[in-house]
Design a protein around this motif. Sequence first.
Motif, PDB file in Angstrom:
ATOM      1  N   GLN A  61      61.282   4.369  91.749  1.00 30.80           N
ATOM      2  CA  GLN A  61      60.771   3.092  92.256  1.00 30.80           C
ATOM      3  C   GLN A  61      60.143   3.274  93.629  1.00 30.80           C
ATOM      4  O   GLN A  61      59.116   2.675  93.930  1.00 30.80           O
ATOM      5  N   TRP A  65      56.263   2.564  94.624  1.00 34.38           N
ATOM      6  CA  TRP A  65      55.963   1.711  95.767  1.00 34.38           C
ATOM      7  C   TRP A  65      55.037   2.437  96.736  1.00 34.38           C
ATOM      8  O   TRP A  65      54.085   1.854  97.233  1.00 34.38           O
ATOM      9  N   ARG A  68      51.534   2.533  95.273  1.00 36.06           N
ATOM     10  CA  ARG A  68      50.949   1.198  95.368  1.00 36.06           C
ATOM     11  C   ARG A  68      50.539   0.896  96.805  1.00 36.06           C
ATOM     12  O   ARG A  68      49.457   0.395  97.065  1.00 36.06           O
ATOM     13  N   ASP A  69      51.388   1.250  97.735  1.00 33.99           N
ATOM     14  CA  ASP A  69      51.142   0.937  99.135  1.00 33.99           C
ATOM     15  C   ASP A  69      50.040   1.805  99.729  1.00 33.99           C
ATOM     16  O   ASP A  69      49.417   1.418 100.705  1.00 33.99           O
TER      17      ASP A  69
END
Length: 93
Positions: A61, A65, A68-69
């Motif tokens: 996860q 993240w 994505r960031d």
Amino acid sequence: MKLKLREKELPPVQLRLVVPAGLKARLDQYVAFVHEGSGREVEAREIAVEMLAQFMESDRQFRRWQRRDQRPALQRSVHGSQRAVQINGEASA
């Protein structure tokens, strides 16, 4: 988990932590375990650094993240709107 000790890559940054006594005792036991298994003298801080690094690398996860960031802002969904920007840059409704 087999701990892989790596060479240092960047200059170190000091981070001070306060941990429960029981956790420190277990870390000391782990240092003894690594020493017994490898014959190599290691310090608790070296082990702790590798444990933290491997923990974060194994967290799926967290990696999602991060990906994505790290995408450019134009590739992220537009908040507050039903319009989104696709990865190839073409707008969708």
